[in-house]
Scaffold this motif. Structure first.
Motif, PDB file in Angstrom:
ATOM      1  N   LEU A 337      40.736  43.251  42.698  1.00 19.25           N
ATOM      2  CA  LEU A 337      41.651  42.235  42.178  1.00 19.25           C
ATOM      3  C   LEU A 337      40.970  40.863  42.167  1.00 19.25           C
ATOM      4  CD1 LEU A 337      44.474  41.832  41.110  1.00 19.25           C
ATOM      5  CD2 LEU A 337      45.232  41.334  43.418  1.00 19.25           C
ATOM      6  N   CYS A 338      40.244  40.565  43.217  1.00 14.21           N
ATOM      7  CA  CYS A 338      39.525  39.289  43.270  1.00 14.21           C
ATOM      8  C   CYS A 338      38.490  39.214  42.154  1.00 14.21           C
ATOM      9  CB  CYS A 338      38.828  39.111  44.605  1.00 14.21           C
ATOM     10  SG  CYS A 338      39.972  38.865  45.951  1.00 14.21           S
ATOM     11  N   ARG A 339      37.875  40.350  41.928  1.00  8.81           N
ATOM     12  CA  ARG A 339      36.844  40.388  40.911  1.00  8.81           C
ATOM     13  C   ARG A 339      37.447  40.098  39.543  1.00  8.81           C
ATOM     14  NH1 ARG A 339      34.091  46.057  40.485  1.00  8.81           N
ATOM     15  NH2 ARG A 339      34.034  46.195  38.239  1.00  8.81           N
ATOM     16  N   VAL A 340      38.532  40.793  39.234  1.00  4.13           N
ATOM     17  CA  VAL A 340      39.190  40.569  37.951  1.00  4.13           C
ATOM     18  C   VAL A 340      39.740  39.154  37.894  1.00  4.13           C
ATOM     19  CG1 VAL A 340      41.046  41.335  36.447  1.00  4.13           C
ATOM     20  CG2 VAL A 340      39.756  42.995  37.743  1.00  4.13           C
ATOM     21  N   GLY A 341      40.302  38.726  39.011  1.00  7.65           N
ATOM     22  CA  GLY A 341      40.878  37.387  39.060  1.00  7.65           C
ATOM     23  C   GLY A 341      39.838  36.314  38.796  1.00  7.65           C
ATOM     24  N   MET A 342      38.693  36.458  39.425  1.00  9.37           N
ATOM     25  CA  MET A 342      37.630  35.473  39.231  1.00  9.37           C
ATOM     26  C   MET A 342      37.186  35.444  37.780  1.00  9.37           C
ATOM     27  SD  MET A 342      36.875  33.629  41.698  1.00  9.37           S
ATOM     28  CE  MET A 342      35.241  32.940  41.785  1.00  9.37           C
ATOM     29  N   GLU A 343      37.249  36.597  37.156  1.00 10.33           N
ATOM     30  CA  GLU A 343      36.766  36.692  35.783  1.00 10.33           C
ATOM     31  C   GLU A 343      37.774  36.072  34.825  1.00 10.33           C
ATOM     32  OE1 GLU A 343      34.851  40.574  35.133  1.00 10.33           O
ATOM     33  OE2 GLU A 343      35.902  40.446  33.228  1.00 10.33           O
ATOM     34  N   VAL A 344      39.027  36.366  35.070  1.00 13.21           N
ATOM     35  CA  VAL A 344      40.052  35.979  34.117  1.00 13.21           C
ATOM     36  C   VAL A 344      40.596  34.582  34.407  1.00 13.21           C
ATOM     37  CG1 VAL A 344      42.299  36.596  33.209  1.00 13.21           C
ATOM     38  CG2 VAL A 344      40.658  38.363  33.746  1.00 13.21           C
ATOM     39  N   ALA A 345      40.824  34.310  35.662  1.00 11.92           N
ATOM     40  CA  ALA A 345      41.447  33.026  36.004  1.00 11.92           C
ATOM     41  C   ALA A 345      40.894  32.505  37.323  1.00 11.92           C
ATOM     42  CB  ALA A 345      42.960  33.200  36.096  1.00 11.92           C
ATOM     43  N   PRO A 346      39.647  32.054  37.294  1.00  9.79           N
ATOM     44  CA  PRO A 346      39.037  31.607  38.569  1.00  9.79           C
ATOM     45  C   PRO A 346      39.750  30.407  39.180  1.00  9.79           C
ATOM     46  CG  PRO A 346      37.622  31.090  36.702  1.00  9.79           C
ATOM     47  CD  PRO A 346      38.753  31.905  36.172  1.00  9.79           C
ATOM     48  N   GLN A 347      40.558  29.728  38.395  1.00 10.15           N
ATOM     49  CA  GLN A 347      41.231  28.552  38.948  1.00 10.15           C
ATOM     50  C   GLN A 347      42.363  28.943  39.892  1.00 10.15           C
ATOM     51  OE1 GLN A 347      41.567  29.733  35.987  1.00 10.15           O
ATOM     52  NE2 GLN A 347      43.568  29.384  35.092  1.00 10.15           N
ATOM     53  N   LEU A 348      42.786  30.201  39.837  1.00  8.12           N
ATOM     54  CA  LEU A 348      43.899  30.619  40.689  1.00  8.12           C
ATOM     55  C   LEU A 348      43.374  31.065  42.044  1.00  8.12           C
ATOM     56  CD1 LEU A 348      45.895  32.656  38.039  1.00  8.12           C
ATOM     57  CD2 LEU A 348      46.340  30.335  38.827  1.00  8.12           C
ATOM     58  N   LYS A 349      43.118  30.098  42.899  1.00 14.17           N
ATOM     59  CA  LYS A 349      42.479  30.407  44.174  1.00 14.17           C
ATOM     60  C   LYS A 349      43.483  30.991  45.168  1.00 14.17           C
ATOM     61  CE  LYS A 349      38.465  27.983  43.597  1.00 14.17           C
ATOM     62  NZ  LYS A 349      37.225  28.717  43.547  1.00 14.17           N
ATOM     63  N   GLU A 350      44.747  30.661  44.953  1.00 17.50           N
ATOM     64  CA  GLU A 350      45.750  31.044  45.934  1.00 17.50           C
ATOM     65  C   GLU A 350      45.746  32.541  46.220  1.00 17.50           C
ATOM     66  OE1 GLU A 350      47.868  29.666  48.157  1.00 17.50           O
ATOM     67  OE2 GLU A 350      46.394  28.118  47.673  1.00 17.50           O
ATOM     68  N   SER A 351      45.674  33.314  45.144  1.00 15.22           N
ATOM     69  CA  SER A 351      45.736  34.766  45.320  1.00 15.22           C
ATOM     70  C   SER A 351      44.543  35.271  46.095  1.00 15.22           C
ATOM     71  CB  SER A 351      45.772  35.459  43.976  1.00 15.22           C
ATOM     72  OG  SER A 351      46.809  34.965  43.213  1.00 15.22           O
ATOM     73  N   LEU A 352      43.407  34.621  45.863  1.00 15.72           N
ATOM     74  CA  LEU A 352      42.217  35.039  46.597  1.00 15.72           C
ATOM     75  C   LEU A 352      42.460  34.873  48.089  1.00 15.72           C
ATOM     76  CD1 LEU A 352      39.507  33.259  44.431  1.00 15.72           C
ATOM     77  CD2 LEU A 352      40.187  35.640  44.325  1.00 15.72           C
ATOM     78  N   ASN A 353      42.958  33.698  48.441  1.00 14.80           N
ATOM     79  CA  ASN A 353      43.214  33.434  49.855  1.00 14.80           C
ATOM     80  C   ASN A 353      44.256  34.404  50.400  1.00 14.80           C
ATOM     81  OD1 ASN A 353      41.507  31.393  49.377  1.00 14.80           O
ATOM     82  ND2 ASN A 353      43.015  29.748  49.517  1.00 14.80           N
ATOM     83  N   LYS A 354      45.285  34.611  49.583  1.00 18.26           N
ATOM     84  CA  LYS A 354      46.367  35.505  50.011  1.00 18.26           C
ATOM     85  C   LYS A 354      45.806  36.892  50.290  1.00 18.26           C
ATOM     86  CE  LYS A 354      51.006  36.469  50.008  1.00 18.26           C
ATOM     87  NZ  LYS A 354      51.116  37.834  49.625  1.00 18.26           N
ATOM     88  N   ASN A 355      44.930  37.319  49.431  1.00 13.49           N
ATOM     89  CA  ASN A 355      44.320  38.628  49.624  1.00 13.49           C
ATOM     90  C   ASN A 355      43.617  38.709  50.955  1.00 13.49           C
ATOM     91  OD1 ASN A 355      44.439  40.812  47.713  1.00 13.49           O
ATOM     92  ND2 ASN A 355      43.856  39.279  46.211  1.00 13.49           N
ATOM     93  N   PHE A 356      42.892  37.661  51.260  1.00 17.68           N
ATOM     94  CA  PHE A 356      42.144  37.690  52.508  1.00 17.68           C
ATOM     95  C   PHE A 356      43.085  37.661  53.706  1.00 17.68           C
ATOM     96  CE2 PHE A 356      39.503  35.695  55.834  1.00 17.68           C
ATOM     97  CZ  PHE A 356      38.599  36.723  55.964  1.00 17.68           C
ATOM     98  N   PHE A 357      44.106  36.823  53.619  1.00 17.77           N
ATOM     99  CA  PHE A 357      45.036  36.745  54.746  1.00 17.77           C
ATOM    100  C   PHE A 357      45.778  38.066  54.930  1.00 17.77           C
ATOM    101  CE2 PHE A 357      45.156  31.977  53.778  1.00 17.77           C
ATOM    102  CZ  PHE A 357      44.028  31.792  54.551  1.00 17.77           C
TER     103      PHE A 357
END
Lengths: 961, 297
Positions: A337-357
């Motif tokens: 998900l992070c990989r796709v997220g970074m590709e499609v919408a790297p500005q949406l950092k929140e989800s990345l953090n949420k994933n880690f938490f």
């Protein structure tokens, strides 16, 4: 029958008239071949136009290969690109800049390490020898759901399904696959996905993708899981791209495709409907994991539906992962998900953090019963199991850390600490966060590593990760030694040689970077100590090799390098020949690249001779030509860098030693001959041409060296040229009999020249080379004095005989061309004073002093040669050879014009005949003929040339009709 | 070969509502000129009730509800008898979708026992020599939004061994506590069903947690009725032994063709329910049922 009259010439005045305006050569200027400077120039050859050219032996004054030196610097293209860059990035208008800033936040920069670079690493690292299985169920689920209540009887239905099965290759259970089989199968699936798509079977394509992502819920053979993830997400990426492009292509309106940043309003209804259909279809996938992966794969398609689609989807998908019970499966889903997220919408950092938490929240599961039971069944140890998490966590953290403020990174670190300072997390933090960030807090990290609970994750990996960071960024000055001490204390205690060497390899770089040879020596000694027992080094060649490479990258002063006591003993660990040679090559490359001054340091010489010997000894019958060339070039580079200054004897004995050591590599022998010749010339220069008894003996020793070395070479032209060259050197050093010996050897070698020779691996006719060599040879022979005991012009006659007997190609005129050139020589020999001399050697002009018998000999020779030429011209009278006849006649005519005394009537008549012969059959080039005639007329205006006027009148120009 | 007839409606999704005008084209493709006796377009809408196998016979004796119930049926003449030129001829049409009286236009619905379907049928009558041509095209009807009807009705639930019914041996059950809530049981059909579920504790490992969407179709009349529940879709929201205490999202999109707003008429009913199914590793199956009310906004 025919008498040849050479016109007498006064070379000095002639050269003054004809000399081109001389331009002093300034060697300081840029010149493409600059590293090669002319060091000696002995014999001068006169050519037809009267200008002088020099045959020169050149030697590279720089140790560096000119090509590699070009590569060494910044290459011109990138310089150009760098220079051009400011133009493109020239301050744009404010609006444009703001736009770019915005763009930057939307796209990931090149400083983000892309997934593709991780891929290979994961595939290589997570492998298995266990049998794998693929279970694909291609039967249509939908079909079942809808037909469930229909009135068709059970029997008919199963039959229909069987038909379906045949069509779609429905349920397949492939057991007992090896890893390679498995990868092939997956690749097949990828292919069939593309095929299905291109043949418009969208539903089948979707089924393939669903089945593939279903494989990700299977954790049997768990050590292969990361690789499986890589393979299958490749398919998902393909699918995502296919769907996106298909919908995008539906948006093409009036052949205008959408801009990159289109808004959903500009998407037409059909495209939207199709897109919506995909999402509905995916939302109805029964199983959680395929539903998640397939939806994530087409995340980008949300752009067609609404502006906020992606930002709404990401958090939902993120929390959806909470439903995945297996922590390993879940963490990889997060990574995807992070990989796709970074590709499609790297500005949406929140989800990345949420994933880690979220991951941190579920972290305790790893040590839960379910996981532990699974590991017991699969016989997988906890430390191994934990390392399976690393690629995923690394990736997630890398996404988070990308352009993240330090505050965030600190917060992440704190969170990890709270979770019992877990080693697994710590490791991922170190591999994902910026090296500078880590390096600045190295001492903290060392503290944490020491404190962190073992919980199975190997500590040496932690130190390795830390070391990798320190290789990239420097820790604070004051901490450096302490860091090394603390780290090495742990590393040196590692029992397992593999663990040890993996760690040590990384830390060597840090040591070399910041410390002196003392520390490096200690580290090398420690490595030797660890790797020697039980020949552990045998399994660690790549790491050991990389250690050497790091050491020589940082310590390229070879005097310093070889004073590291343990360096050579370290090399002794490379006992497998291929590896040893590789290492030697590295060292030699570094030496050639970095050594600026010639050296005579015995330590360096001994060590490098040993290394070169190792390389040389690896050559055998099976060695590739290319490899031999590389090795020889390296050894040559070394030989050229050895200089004992004025101690010429020592230098020669070094060359002798080198010859005995490197006898199997011809290019090295050639280099040695050149070097020895150069040494002889250097001696001559030092003695200013007047050899003492001692130096004369030394020079003769040099000459003898060459004389006995040349026959051992196999290439005939190399031998010929070296004989000639060495003969010239001998002549220049007044070793007349030795020079004679060289020239005789060359003469007797000519008959052996084959018709075809291999040049760069291709067979080529040798005549051009032979012609060139012979011309060169004849030019030299002008100044070679006759041997008192042999006849007049013994060498010239000998060479002419050889040429006469040589079997020339049937349809070639080379022999006659050489004869014509011999006439040049003979005419030069009849002069009172020769055009060039070798200093302190009396040539025939002073030996015979224009003696008439000598001249008569020459005349007799010329006569024979001329008659040979005329005979040949006659044989060319046939239809198909007329063109050649014309060319040769003109060539001969030009020779007579330049060298003959045309006041002689018979010669004059002969030239007129040749002129006519050249034009007779219309093969002459009119332009050339006109130019020649103009030249004659111009010459006739010069004093004593009045006879040219008559000549020009007798030469008719044939008009082309 | 010969002549082809096609009916195309304008909207890509083919979705129309009461009171709207259905527009589109009839496309006739032919190599030669087409001689015909007139082209007409018929809009039909009907409810088909089918009795499940177990009820057939019991019912038919005294009830005639199995017959299709017509909702709408109107025909317009598009083209008078004559000739059409060769090639492709597009004949546009507009058809008002309007109910007479106070009949209600039910939503399109494809169930097992209840089917509500709307079609456009184009007929080309031809002379005796050539067969008549017919082409039908389904279009989808969505009912008008039911304003003001929807009130959010959140439901909290707790599932423990004690709350279960139909348990044979309560003693053999593993202990567990599952809590959660649905944001609303009154759902807008275009919006997903949402909520959260937390496995607070469970002695046995969880194998899977699923959301089962069930439709309940009732056919009947005054004399009696048949009620059948069938699964429409099953969505897994948890796979494997999930983390305890961590809320798992409940999220289910209602499938388009298989759901419609909850419908109650004198002859038939279509209702929906959702089951939360928890499957434990020792094959214990725990189900909690929630009736839903779907509507269209």
């Amino acid at each position: 029958y025919f008498l040849r009259h050479a016109r007498s010439r006064n070379y000095v005045s002639e050269s003054e008239v004809c000399k081109l305006e001389s331009v002093p050569l300034d060697f300081g200027d840029y010149h493409p071949l600059k590293p090669i400077t002319v060091t000696e120039s002995k014999t001068k050859k006169m050519n037809r136009k009267g200008s002088t050219s020099s045959t020169s032996s050149s030697s590279s004054s720089s140790m560096m290969d000119p090509l590699s030196s070009v590569l060494d610097g910044t290459d011109p293209l990138s310089l150009f690109a760098a220079a051009a860059d400011p133009v493109t990035t020239a301050p744009p208008t404010d609006g444009a800049r703001r736009k770019r800033d915005k763009d930057e936040s939307l796209a990931v920069g090149s400083d983000f390490e892309p997934w593709s670079s991780k891929r290979g690493e994961i595939l290589a690292r997570y492998t298995t020898t266990e049998k794998l299985s693929i279970n694909l169920y291609m039967g249509s689920e939908k079909g079942k759901a809808t037909t469930a209540g229909s009135a068709v009887s059970e029997k008919v239905r199963t039959r229909l399904e069987e038909l379906d099965d045949l069509e779609e290759g429905s349920q397949k259970e492939l057991l007992n696959l090896t890893q390679q089989d498995y990868m092939n199968r997956i690749e097949e699936l990828n292919q069939s996905l593309k095929d299905a798509w291109s043949s418009d079977q969208k539903v089948k394509a979707l089924k393939i993708v669903i089945q593939c992502s279903k494989l990700l819920s299977d954790t049997t053979v768990i050590q292969f899981y990361p690789s499986k993830f890589v393979l299958i997400t490749d398919i998902l990426d393909t699918f995502g791209k296919l769907v996106y492009e298909r919908i995008l292509s539906m948006c093409v309106d009036n052949r205008v495709s959408l801009p990159d940043n289109f808004s959903p309003e500009s998407v037409n209804d059909t495209a939207k409907e199709t897109c919506l259909n995909w999402f509905f279809k995916i939302a109805s996938i029964r199983e959680l994991i395929p539903r998640f992966y397939v939806e994530a794969a087409i995340l980008k398609c949300n752009k067609f539906l609404s502006k906020t689609g992606i930002s709404e989807c990401l958090p939902r998908l993120t929390s959806m992962i909470r439903g995945i019970g297996d922590p390993l499966v879940a963490v990889y889903a997060r990574a995807y998900l992070c990989r796709v997220g970074m590709e499609v919408a790297p500005q949406l950092k929140e989800s990345l953090n949420k994933n880690f938490f979220d991951f941190l929240l579920t972290f305790k599961q790893i040590h839960g019963d379910t996981v532990q039971n699974q590991l017991v069944v699969q016989c997988v140890e906890i430390p191994l199991y934990l390392t399976l998490y690393s690629p995923a966590i690394d990736w997630i953290l890398q996404c988070i850390a990308y352009h993240a403020p330090d505050v965030l990174l600190t917060e992440m670190m704190e969170r990890c600490k709270k979770l019992g300072n877990n080693a697994l997390l710590l490791n991922s933090v170190m591999s994902a966060f910026r090296a500078e960030f880590i390096a600045a807090r190295s001492m903290d990290f060392i503290g944490m590593i020491k404190e962190c609970d073992e919980s199975g994750f190997p500590k040496h990996l932690l130190f390795r990760s830390l070391g990798l960071n320190l290789a990239l960024a420097d820790p604070p000055e004051n901490d450096r030694l302490q860091i090394l001490n603390e780290a090495w204390k742990v590393i040196t205690k590692l029992k397992n040689p593999q663990d040890y060497i993996n760690c040590a390899e990384v830390w060597v770089e840090y040591t070399c970077r910041h410390f002196t040879k003392r520390e490096v020596n200690t580290v090398l000694a420690d490595v030797i100590k660890h790797m020697t027992p039980d020949r552990a080094f045998e399994d660690a060649y790549p790491q050991l090799q990389s250690i050497i490479q790091k050491v020589i990258t940082y310590i390229y002063d070879f005097a310093l390098l070889f004073s590291v006591e343990k360096f050579l003993p370290f090399l002794d660990m490379f006992q497998k020949e291929s590896v040893r040679v590789e290492v030697c090559k590295c060292i030699m490359e570094s030496f050639i690249k970095h050594q600026q001054e010639p050296t005579k340091d015995p330590v360096i010489l001994n060590a490098l001779l040993h290394i070169c010997k190792t390389m040389h000894d690896s050559v055998n019958a099976l060695t590739l030509e290319d490899e031999k060339r590389t090795l020889a070039a390296l050894i040559n580079g070394f030989i050229k860098m050895v200089s004992f200054g004025r101690d010429f004897e020592q230098q020669l004995s070094f060359y002798v030693e080198a010859r005995s050591m490197f006898c199997n590599l011809e290019p090295v022998l050639v280099q040695l001959i050149h070097s020895v010749n150069q040494l002889a010339m250097e001696t001559r220069r030092v003695m200013k041409g007047n050899h003492s008894r001692k130096t004369a003996a030394f020079v003769r020793a040099c000459v003898a060296f060459c004389f006995i070395t040349i026959p051992s070479l196999s290439s005939i032209f190399t031998r010929l040229n070296l004989y000639l060259h060495s003969g010239q050197v001998a002549l220049a050093n007044q070793c007349l009999s030795q020079a004679d010996a060289f020239f005789k050897a060359a003469v007797s070698l000519v008959p052996e020249v084959p018709k075809m020779i291999s040049v760069d691996g291709k067979m080529r006719p040798s005549d051009a080379f032979l012609l060139e060599f012979l011309c060169n040879f004849f030019s030299t022979l002008l100044v070679v004095p006759d041997h008192p005991e042999q006849g007049v012009l013994f060498l010239v006659r000998g060479l002419l005989n050889v040429i006469q007997d040589y079997t020339w190609e049937d349809n070639s005129d080379d022999k006659v061309r050489i004869y014509t050139n011999v006439l040049h020589l003979l005419s030069a020999m009849t002069q009172e004073a020769y055009i060039y001399h070798v200093d302190k050697v009396d040539s025939n002009d002073s030996l015979y002093g224009g003696d008439s018998k000598f001249l008569a000999e020459i005349n007799k020779l010329s006569e024979t040669v001329v008659s040979q030429i005329l005979d040949h011209l006659k044989t060319l009278g046939k239809e198909e050879t007329l063109r050649r006849q014309s060319q040769l006649a003109l060539y001969f005519f030009n020779t007579i014009l330049a060298h003959g005394d045309l006041r002689n009537n018979r010669l004059n008549q002969l030239s007129v005949n040749l002129w006519n012969l050249a034009q007779k059959h219309g093969f002459a080039d009119t332009k050339t003929m006109v130019k020649t005639l103009e030249y004659i007329k111009r010459r006739s205006k010069q004093p004593e040339m009045s006879h040219f006027t008559d000549l020009s009148l007798r030469l008719p120009l044939q008009s082309r009709t | 070969m010969g002549t082809a007839l096609d009916v195309r409606v304008k909207r890509a999704g083919k979705v129309y509502r009461d009171g709207e005008i259905l527009s589109g084209v009839v496309v006739v493709t032919s190599k030669d000129t087409v001689q015909h006796q007139g082209i007409s377009l018929t809009m039909e809408g009907s409810v088909n009730l089918q009795l499940s196998a177990k009820n057939v016979g019991v019912f038919e004796a005294f009830c005639n509800t199995a017959k299709p119930i017509q909702i709408i049926n109107s025909t317009i003449e598009m083209v008078k008898p004559g000739k059409l030129p060769s090639g492709k001829t597009e004949i546009p049409f507009e058809f008002p979708l309007q109910m007479k009286g106070n009949k209600v236009l039910y939503e399109t619905y494809h169930g097992v026992f209840v089917n509500i379907q709307y079609t456009l049928r184009c007929d080309m009558r031809r002379s005796l020599l050539a067969k008549d041509l017919t082409k039908t095209c389904e279009f989808i009807v969505h009912s008008l939004s039911q304003k003001g009807k929807l009130l959010p009705s959140p439901v909290d639930f707790t599932i423990t061994p004690e709350t279960l019914q139909n348990v044979k041996e309560r003693a053999s059950l593993p202990k567990f506590l599952i809590r959660g809530h649905l944001n609303s049981t009154n759902c807008v059909i275009t919006q997903p069903l949402t909520g959260e579920l937390v496995v607070e504790s469970a002695e046995a490992a969880v194998k899977s947690i699923e959301l089962q969407l069930v439709r309940v179709e009732t056919c009947g009349c005054a004399e009696g009725y048949a009620r059948d529940a069938t699964e429409i879709q099953n969505i897994q929201i948890a796979d494997g032994d999930v983390c305890r205490g961590l809320p798992i999202p409940i999220h289910m999109v209602f499938p388009r063709l298989f759901t419609c707003p909850t419908l109650e008429t004198t002859n038939f009913k279509v209702e929906f329910e959702v089951n939360i199914v928890v499957l434990l590793h020792d094959d214990h199956l725990i189900t909690e049922n929630f009736p839903l009310k779907l509507c269209r906004m």
